[in-house]
Design a protein around this motif. Sequence first.
Motif, PDB file in Angstrom:
ATOM      1  N   UNK A 150       0.838  -1.204   0.000  1.00 22.11           N
ATOM      2  CA  UNK A 150       0.000   0.000   0.000  1.00 22.11           C
ATOM      3  C   UNK A 150       0.871   1.252   0.000  1.00 22.11           C
ATOM      4  N   UNK A 151       1.942   1.243   0.786  1.00 22.85           N
ATOM      5  CA  UNK A 151       2.845   2.400   0.824  1.00 22.85           C
ATOM      6  C   UNK A 151       3.452   2.661  -0.548  1.00 22.85           C
ATOM      7  N   UNK A 177      -4.209   6.729  -5.632  1.00 21.37           N
ATOM      8  CA  UNK A 177      -5.140   6.885  -4.517  1.00 21.37           C
ATOM      9  C   UNK A 177      -5.567   5.497  -4.051  1.00 21.37           C
ATOM     10  N   UNK A 178      -5.340   5.205  -2.782  1.00 22.71           N
ATOM     11  CA  UNK A 178      -5.727   3.914  -2.214  1.00 22.71           C
ATOM     12  C   UNK A 178      -6.846   4.146  -1.203  1.00 22.71           C
ATOM     13  N   UNK A 226      -2.464   1.090   7.555  1.00 23.10           N
ATOM     14  CA  UNK A 226      -2.618   1.476   6.156  1.00 23.10           C
ATOM     15  C   UNK A 226      -2.833   2.982   6.033  1.00 23.10           C
ATOM     16  N   UNK A 227      -3.613   3.539   6.944  1.00 21.44           N
ATOM     17  CA  UNK A 227      -3.829   4.992   6.934  1.00 21.44           C
ATOM     18  C   UNK A 227      -2.521   5.735   7.184  1.00 21.44           C
ATOM     19  N   UNK A 228      -1.668   5.176   8.026  1.00 22.63           N
ATOM     20  CA  UNK A 228      -0.398   5.834   8.358  1.00 22.63           C
ATOM     21  C   UNK A 228       0.546   5.926   7.163  1.00 22.63           C
ATOM     22  N   UNK A 229       0.381   5.040   6.166  1.00 19.38           N
ATOM     23  CA  UNK A 229       1.265   5.091   4.994  1.00 19.38           C
ATOM     24  C   UNK A 229       0.601   5.779   3.800  1.00 19.38           C
ATOM     25  N   UNK A 230      -0.597   6.371   4.030  1.00 14.96           N
ATOM     26  CA  UNK A 230      -1.187   7.206   2.991  1.00 14.96           C
ATOM     27  C   UNK A 230      -2.522   6.770   2.427  1.00 14.96           C
TER      28      UNK A 230
END
Length: 371
Positions: free
Chosen positions: A314-315, A323-324, A346-350
Amino acid sequence: MTDPDLERWRLILGDPADGCLGGPEGEAAERDAALDWLYGRDEELDRRDIRRTGGSGPSRLTTVDWLDGITRLFPKETVERLQRDAVERYEITDIVTDPEVLGRVEPNPALLRAVLRTKHLMNPEVLRLARRIVEAVVRDLVERLSTEVRHSFSGARARRASRFRQARDFDAKRTIRANLGHYHPGERRIYVETPYFLSRSRRHLAQWQVILLVDQSGSMLSSVIHSAVTAACLWGLPGVRTHLVAFDTEVVDLTSDVSDPVELLMRTQLGGGTDIGRAVRYASGLIEQPRRTIVAVVSDFYEGGSAATLVRAVRDLCEQGTIVLGLAALDEEADPAYDRECAQRLADVGAWVGAMTPGELAAFVAERVGR
Protein backbone atom coordinates in the motif's frame (compact mmCIF):
# COMPACT_ATOMS: atom_id res chain seq x y z
CA MET A 1 -59.52 -9.99 21.52
CA THR A 2 -59.99 -7.27 18.92
CA ASP A 3 -58.00 -4.35 20.35
CA PRO A 4 -54.99 -3.95 17.96
CA ASP A 5 -52.65 -2.83 20.75
CA LEU A 6 -53.53 -5.85 22.91
CA GLU A 7 -53.07 -8.13 19.92
CA ARG A 8 -49.59 -6.73 19.30
CA TRP A 9 -48.62 -7.41 22.92
CA ARG A 10 -50.04 -10.93 22.64
CA LEU A 11 -47.92 -11.56 19.55
CA ILE A 12 -44.83 -10.28 21.32
CA LEU A 13 -45.33 -12.18 24.59
CA GLY A 14 -46.82 -15.41 23.29
CA ASP A 15 -48.49 -18.02 25.47
CA PRO A 16 -47.37 -16.54 28.85
CA ALA A 17 -49.67 -13.57 28.17
CA ASP A 18 -52.84 -15.69 28.00
CA GLY A 19 -53.62 -15.12 31.68
CA CYS A 20 -54.09 -11.37 31.34
CA LEU A 21 -54.71 -10.86 27.63
CA GLY A 22 -56.60 -14.00 26.74
CA GLY A 23 -55.82 -16.49 24.00
CA PRO A 24 -55.73 -15.46 20.34
CA GLU A 25 -58.53 -16.33 17.95
CA GLY A 26 -58.93 -16.53 14.19
CA GLU A 27 -56.18 -14.80 12.20
CA ALA A 28 -54.55 -13.66 15.43
CA ALA A 29 -54.04 -17.33 16.34
CA GLU A 30 -52.54 -18.00 12.91
CA ARG A 31 -50.15 -15.08 13.27
CA ASP A 32 -49.18 -16.34 16.71
CA ALA A 33 -48.47 -19.82 15.35
CA ALA A 34 -46.40 -18.40 12.47
CA LEU A 35 -44.27 -16.36 14.85
CA ASP A 36 -43.83 -19.32 17.19
CA TRP A 37 -42.73 -21.55 14.28
CA LEU A 38 -39.80 -19.20 13.76
CA TYR A 39 -38.95 -17.57 17.08
CA GLY A 40 -39.96 -20.49 19.28
CA ARG A 41 -36.71 -22.23 18.28
CA ASP A 42 -34.61 -19.50 19.91
CA GLU A 43 -32.19 -21.15 22.38
CA GLU A 44 -32.23 -17.99 24.48
CA LEU A 45 -35.77 -18.86 25.60
CA ASP A 46 -34.60 -22.14 27.15
CA ARG A 47 -31.70 -20.42 28.89
CA ARG A 48 -34.07 -17.90 30.47
CA ASP A 49 -36.67 -20.62 31.25
CA ILE A 50 -39.21 -19.00 28.93
CA ARG A 51 -41.28 -20.95 26.49
CA ARG A 52 -43.11 -19.07 23.79
CA THR A 53 -45.77 -21.44 22.44
CA GLY A 54 -48.29 -20.66 19.78
CA GLY A 55 -52.02 -20.41 20.13
CA SER A 56 -54.66 -22.58 18.54
CA GLY A 57 -53.04 -22.61 15.08
CA PRO A 58 -51.59 -25.71 13.42
CA SER A 59 -49.17 -27.60 15.64
CA ARG A 60 -46.77 -28.45 12.80
CA LEU A 61 -45.95 -26.14 9.92
CA THR A 62 -43.76 -26.94 6.96
CA THR A 63 -41.60 -24.18 5.50
CA VAL A 64 -44.00 -23.96 2.54
CA ASP A 65 -47.01 -23.63 4.87
CA TRP A 66 -45.20 -21.00 6.90
CA LEU A 67 -44.26 -18.92 3.85
CA ASP A 68 -47.81 -19.09 2.49
CA GLY A 69 -49.14 -18.09 5.91
CA ILE A 70 -46.93 -15.10 6.60
CA THR A 71 -47.53 -13.75 3.08
CA ARG A 72 -51.26 -13.76 3.81
CA LEU A 73 -51.10 -12.64 7.44
CA PHE A 74 -48.47 -9.88 7.54
CA PRO A 75 -47.58 -6.76 5.54
CA LYS A 76 -44.72 -6.96 3.03
CA GLU A 77 -42.16 -5.27 5.31
CA THR A 78 -42.87 -7.78 8.09
CA VAL A 79 -42.70 -10.72 5.68
CA GLU A 80 -39.23 -9.62 4.52
CA ARG A 81 -38.06 -9.30 8.14
CA LEU A 82 -39.38 -12.77 9.01
CA GLN A 83 -37.71 -14.29 5.95
CA ARG A 84 -34.43 -12.54 6.79
CA ASP A 85 -34.50 -13.87 10.36
CA ALA A 86 -35.32 -17.36 9.09
CA VAL A 87 -32.31 -17.58 6.77
CA GLU A 88 -29.78 -15.44 8.65
CA ARG A 89 -30.61 -15.92 12.33
CA TYR A 90 -31.96 -19.48 12.37
CA GLU A 91 -30.27 -20.81 9.18
CA ILE A 92 -33.42 -22.39 7.77
CA THR A 93 -31.71 -23.12 4.47
CA ASP A 94 -34.61 -24.91 2.77
CA ILE A 95 -36.04 -21.47 2.09
CA VAL A 96 -33.40 -21.17 -0.62
CA THR A 97 -32.61 -24.84 -1.36
CA ASP A 98 -36.09 -26.40 -1.70
CA PRO A 99 -37.60 -25.94 -5.21
CA GLU A 100 -41.16 -25.78 -3.87
CA VAL A 101 -40.20 -23.09 -1.38
CA LEU A 102 -38.14 -21.10 -3.88
CA GLY A 103 -41.13 -20.95 -6.19
CA ARG A 104 -43.11 -19.10 -3.52
CA VAL A 105 -40.68 -16.59 -2.03
CA GLU A 106 -40.58 -12.95 -3.08
CA PRO A 107 -37.01 -11.84 -3.91
CA ASN A 108 -35.37 -9.52 -1.38
CA PRO A 109 -31.80 -8.72 -0.27
CA ALA A 110 -31.84 -11.20 2.64
CA LEU A 111 -32.72 -14.05 0.30
CA LEU A 112 -30.03 -12.93 -2.14
CA ARG A 113 -27.42 -13.21 0.62
CA ALA A 114 -28.80 -16.63 1.57
CA VAL A 115 -28.60 -17.86 -2.05
CA LEU A 116 -24.99 -16.76 -2.36
CA ARG A 117 -24.10 -18.54 0.89
CA THR A 118 -25.80 -21.83 -0.05
CA LYS A 119 -25.59 -22.02 -3.86
CA HIS A 120 -22.85 -24.66 -3.62
CA LEU A 121 -25.47 -26.96 -2.02
CA MET A 122 -27.96 -26.59 -4.87
CA ASN A 123 -28.62 -28.99 -7.70
CA PRO A 124 -29.06 -27.49 -11.20
CA GLU A 125 -32.87 -27.21 -10.93
CA VAL A 126 -32.71 -25.39 -7.60
CA LEU A 127 -29.87 -23.19 -8.84
CA ARG A 128 -32.01 -22.13 -11.80
CA LEU A 129 -34.84 -21.10 -9.46
CA ALA A 130 -32.42 -19.36 -7.09
CA ARG A 131 -31.02 -17.34 -9.97
CA ARG A 132 -34.44 -15.69 -10.25
CA ILE A 133 -33.87 -14.18 -6.79
CA VAL A 134 -30.38 -13.00 -7.72
CA GLU A 135 -31.59 -11.41 -10.96
CA ALA A 136 -34.54 -9.60 -9.35
CA VAL A 137 -32.62 -8.12 -6.43
CA VAL A 138 -29.57 -7.17 -8.52
CA ARG A 139 -31.80 -5.52 -11.13
CA ASP A 140 -33.35 -3.36 -8.41
CA LEU A 141 -29.93 -2.46 -6.97
CA VAL A 142 -28.58 -1.54 -10.41
CA GLU A 143 -31.57 0.67 -11.19
CA ARG A 144 -31.23 2.58 -7.92
CA LEU A 145 -27.44 2.92 -7.99
CA SER A 146 -27.30 3.83 -11.69
CA THR A 147 -29.26 6.98 -10.94
CA GLU A 148 -26.73 8.03 -8.28
CA VAL A 149 -23.77 7.23 -10.54
CA ARG A 150 -25.19 9.15 -13.51
CA HIS A 151 -25.90 12.14 -11.29
CA SER A 152 -22.33 12.08 -9.92
CA PHE A 153 -20.82 12.05 -13.39
CA SER A 154 -23.20 14.48 -15.09
CA GLY A 155 -21.47 17.64 -13.87
CA ALA A 156 -22.55 20.45 -11.58
CA ARG A 157 -25.56 22.55 -12.53
CA ALA A 158 -24.66 26.04 -13.67
CA ARG A 159 -26.81 29.07 -12.86
CA ARG A 160 -27.68 29.82 -16.46
CA ALA A 161 -30.62 28.87 -18.60
CA SER A 162 -30.56 25.85 -20.87
CA ARG A 163 -32.62 25.05 -23.94
CA PHE A 164 -32.33 21.34 -23.15
CA ARG A 165 -35.31 20.22 -21.09
CA GLN A 166 -34.48 17.47 -18.58
CA ALA A 167 -36.43 16.90 -15.39
CA ARG A 168 -33.27 16.68 -13.25
CA ASP A 169 -32.30 20.26 -14.36
CA PHE A 170 -35.72 21.86 -13.75
CA ASP A 171 -35.36 25.39 -12.30
CA ALA A 172 -38.35 25.50 -9.96
CA LYS A 173 -37.72 28.95 -8.47
CA ARG A 174 -37.39 30.77 -11.79
CA THR A 175 -40.35 28.87 -13.25
CA ILE A 176 -42.59 29.88 -10.34
CA ARG A 177 -41.51 33.53 -10.46
CA ALA A 178 -42.01 33.76 -14.23
CA ASN A 179 -45.47 32.20 -14.12
CA LEU A 180 -47.00 33.92 -11.07
CA GLY A 181 -49.28 35.82 -13.45
CA HIS A 182 -51.03 32.53 -14.15
CA TYR A 183 -51.92 31.87 -10.51
CA HIS A 184 -55.59 30.95 -9.92
CA PRO A 185 -56.55 31.80 -6.29
CA GLY A 186 -59.73 29.74 -6.39
CA GLU A 187 -57.84 26.62 -7.40
CA ARG A 188 -54.67 27.52 -5.48
CA ARG A 189 -52.64 26.52 -8.56
CA ILE A 190 -50.08 28.08 -10.88
CA TYR A 191 -50.49 27.15 -14.52
CA VAL A 192 -47.03 26.93 -16.07
CA GLU A 193 -46.79 28.28 -19.60
CA THR A 194 -43.00 28.55 -19.75
CA PRO A 195 -40.83 26.14 -17.73
CA TYR A 196 -37.15 26.95 -17.19
CA PHE A 197 -34.16 24.66 -16.90
CA LEU A 198 -30.54 25.02 -15.81
CA SER A 199 -27.53 23.98 -17.84
CA ARG A 200 -24.83 21.65 -16.61
CA SER A 201 -21.16 22.39 -16.85
CA ARG A 202 -19.39 19.59 -18.68
CA ARG A 203 -16.43 18.11 -16.91
CA HIS A 204 -13.22 17.40 -18.75
CA LEU A 205 -12.82 13.66 -18.27
CA ALA A 206 -9.30 12.29 -18.55
CA GLN A 207 -8.95 8.51 -18.48
CA TRP A 208 -8.79 7.01 -14.96
CA GLN A 209 -8.51 3.43 -13.78
CA VAL A 210 -10.69 2.27 -10.90
CA ILE A 211 -9.59 -1.08 -9.47
CA LEU A 212 -11.96 -2.69 -6.98
CA LEU A 213 -10.33 -5.39 -4.85
CA VAL A 214 -13.08 -7.30 -3.05
CA ASP A 215 -12.57 -9.60 -0.07
CA GLN A 216 -14.70 -12.75 -0.54
CA SER A 217 -14.79 -13.74 3.13
CA GLY A 218 -18.29 -14.50 4.45
CA SER A 219 -18.43 -11.41 6.67
CA MET A 220 -18.06 -9.19 3.58
CA LEU A 221 -21.05 -10.62 1.69
CA SER A 222 -23.06 -7.38 1.50
CA SER A 223 -19.97 -5.54 0.29
CA VAL A 224 -19.33 -8.22 -2.35
CA ILE A 225 -22.87 -7.71 -3.69
CA HIS A 226 -22.60 -3.93 -3.79
CA SER A 227 -19.09 -4.05 -5.25
CA ALA A 228 -20.36 -6.11 -8.18
CA VAL A 229 -23.27 -3.74 -8.75
CA THR A 230 -21.06 -0.64 -8.38
CA ALA A 231 -18.54 -2.00 -10.88
CA ALA A 232 -21.34 -2.68 -13.36
CA CYS A 233 -22.65 0.88 -12.98
CA LEU A 234 -19.17 2.39 -13.45
CA TRP A 235 -18.49 0.19 -16.47
CA GLY A 236 -18.48 2.14 -19.71
CA LEU A 237 -18.70 5.60 -18.14
CA PRO A 238 -16.63 8.22 -19.94
CA GLY A 239 -13.24 8.72 -18.35
CA VAL A 240 -13.36 5.52 -16.25
CA ARG A 241 -11.91 2.06 -16.88
CA THR A 242 -13.11 -0.35 -14.22
CA HIS A 243 -11.47 -3.55 -12.97
CA LEU A 244 -13.06 -5.94 -10.48
CA VAL A 245 -10.83 -8.41 -8.65
CA ALA A 246 -12.02 -10.86 -5.99
CA PHE A 247 -9.65 -12.44 -3.52
CA ASP A 248 -9.26 -14.75 -0.55
CA THR A 249 -5.90 -16.51 -0.47
CA GLU A 250 -6.14 -16.59 -4.27
CA VAL A 251 -6.82 -13.71 -6.65
CA VAL A 252 -9.44 -13.92 -9.42
CA ASP A 253 -9.82 -11.15 -11.99
CA LEU A 254 -13.56 -10.84 -12.77
CA THR A 255 -13.30 -7.82 -15.05
CA SER A 256 -14.51 -9.77 -18.08
CA ASP A 257 -17.87 -10.34 -16.30
CA VAL A 258 -18.21 -6.90 -14.73
CA SER A 259 -21.02 -5.84 -17.08
CA ASP A 260 -23.13 -8.80 -15.86
CA PRO A 261 -23.31 -8.59 -12.04
CA VAL A 262 -25.69 -11.56 -11.85
CA GLU A 263 -23.22 -13.91 -13.54
CA LEU A 264 -20.43 -12.42 -11.50
CA LEU A 265 -22.18 -13.07 -8.19
CA MET A 266 -23.10 -16.60 -9.18
CA ARG A 267 -19.36 -17.24 -9.71
CA THR A 268 -18.37 -15.80 -6.34
CA GLN A 269 -16.95 -18.30 -3.84
CA LEU A 270 -17.42 -17.11 -0.28
CA GLY A 271 -15.23 -18.09 2.65
CA GLY A 272 -11.64 -19.25 2.88
CA GLY A 273 -8.63 -17.34 4.12
CA THR A 274 -7.54 -13.82 3.29
CA ASP A 275 -4.35 -12.53 1.68
CA ILE A 276 -4.97 -8.82 1.10
CA GLY A 277 -1.32 -8.09 0.32
CA ARG A 278 -1.37 -10.51 -2.59
CA ALA A 279 -4.43 -8.78 -4.05
CA VAL A 280 -2.82 -5.34 -3.70
CA ARG A 281 0.31 -6.57 -5.46
CA TYR A 282 -1.87 -7.93 -8.28
CA ALA A 283 -3.57 -4.54 -8.59
CA SER A 284 -0.22 -2.79 -8.86
CA GLY A 285 0.47 -4.84 -11.99
CA LEU A 286 -2.73 -3.50 -13.63
CA ILE A 287 -1.86 0.17 -13.15
CA GLU A 288 -0.90 2.12 -16.26
CA GLN A 289 -0.89 5.72 -14.99
CA PRO A 290 -0.31 5.73 -11.21
CA ARG A 291 -1.53 9.30 -10.72
CA ARG A 292 -4.77 8.53 -12.51
CA THR A 293 -5.64 5.37 -10.65
CA ILE A 294 -7.89 4.60 -7.69
CA VAL A 295 -7.40 1.26 -5.94
CA ALA A 296 -10.32 0.50 -3.60
CA VAL A 297 -9.67 -2.40 -1.23
CA VAL A 298 -13.01 -3.65 0.12
CA SER A 299 -12.13 -5.78 3.15
CA ASP A 300 -12.47 -6.17 6.91
CA PHE A 301 -8.63 -6.02 7.02
CA TYR A 302 -8.22 -9.20 9.05
CA GLU A 303 -5.07 -10.12 7.14
CA GLY A 304 -4.32 -13.83 6.94
CA GLY A 305 -1.04 -13.25 5.12
CA SER A 306 1.81 -10.97 6.07
CA ALA A 307 0.57 -7.63 7.45
CA ALA A 308 4.02 -6.14 6.81
CA THR A 309 3.80 -7.15 3.13
CA LEU A 310 0.35 -5.55 2.86
CA VAL A 311 1.50 -2.29 4.45
CA ARG A 312 4.56 -2.17 2.19
CA ALA A 313 2.45 -2.77 -0.95
CA VAL A 314 0.00 0.00 0.00
CA ARG A 315 2.85 2.40 0.82
CA ASP A 316 4.44 1.76 -2.57
CA LEU A 317 1.16 2.59 -4.32
CA CYS A 318 0.65 5.79 -2.32
CA GLU A 319 4.23 6.95 -2.92
CA GLN A 320 3.80 6.62 -6.70
CA GLY A 321 0.71 8.86 -6.55
CA THR A 322 -2.06 6.23 -6.65
CA ILE A 323 -5.14 6.89 -4.52
CA VAL A 324 -5.73 3.91 -2.21
CA LEU A 325 -9.12 3.56 -0.52
CA GLY A 326 -9.45 1.06 2.30
CA LEU A 327 -13.20 0.41 2.52
CA ALA A 328 -14.25 -1.58 5.57
CA ALA A 329 -17.79 -1.61 4.14
CA LEU A 330 -19.31 -0.85 0.76
CA ASP A 331 -23.05 -1.22 1.10
CA GLU A 332 -26.20 0.75 1.83
CA GLU A 333 -25.60 0.77 5.58
CA ALA A 334 -21.86 1.60 5.50
CA ASP A 335 -21.65 0.12 9.02
CA PRO A 336 -18.17 -1.45 9.23
CA ALA A 337 -16.67 -4.11 11.47
CA TYR A 338 -12.93 -4.42 10.82
CA ASP A 339 -9.41 -4.81 12.22
CA ARG A 340 -8.72 -1.26 13.33
CA GLU A 341 -5.05 -1.85 14.03
CA CYS A 342 -4.38 -3.05 10.48
CA ALA A 343 -6.52 -0.27 9.02
CA GLN A 344 -4.61 2.34 11.03
CA ARG A 345 -1.30 1.04 9.70
CA LEU A 346 -2.62 1.48 6.16
CA ALA A 347 -3.83 4.99 6.93
CA ASP A 348 -0.40 5.83 8.36
CA VAL A 349 1.26 5.09 4.99
CA GLY A 350 -1.19 7.21 2.99
CA ALA A 351 -4.38 5.19 2.38
CA TRP A 352 -7.85 6.65 2.91
CA VAL A 353 -9.64 4.27 5.30
CA GLY A 354 -13.32 4.24 6.18
CA ALA A 355 -16.69 3.05 4.89
CA MET A 356 -18.83 4.25 2.00
CA THR A 357 -22.15 3.62 0.39
CA PRO A 358 -21.90 2.80 -3.33
CA GLY A 359 -23.26 6.26 -4.14
CA GLU A 360 -20.55 7.90 -2.04
CA LEU A 361 -17.87 5.87 -3.82
CA ALA A 362 -19.29 6.94 -7.20
CA ALA A 363 -19.23 10.59 -6.11
CA PHE A 364 -15.63 10.22 -4.89
CA VAL A 365 -14.56 8.71 -8.22
CA ALA A 366 -16.47 11.35 -10.20
CA GLU A 367 -14.82 14.18 -8.26
CA ARG A 368 -11.31 12.84 -9.04
CA VAL A 369 -12.07 12.05 -12.67
CA GLY A 370 -13.56 15.50 -13.25
CA ARG A 371 -10.51 17.39 -12.00
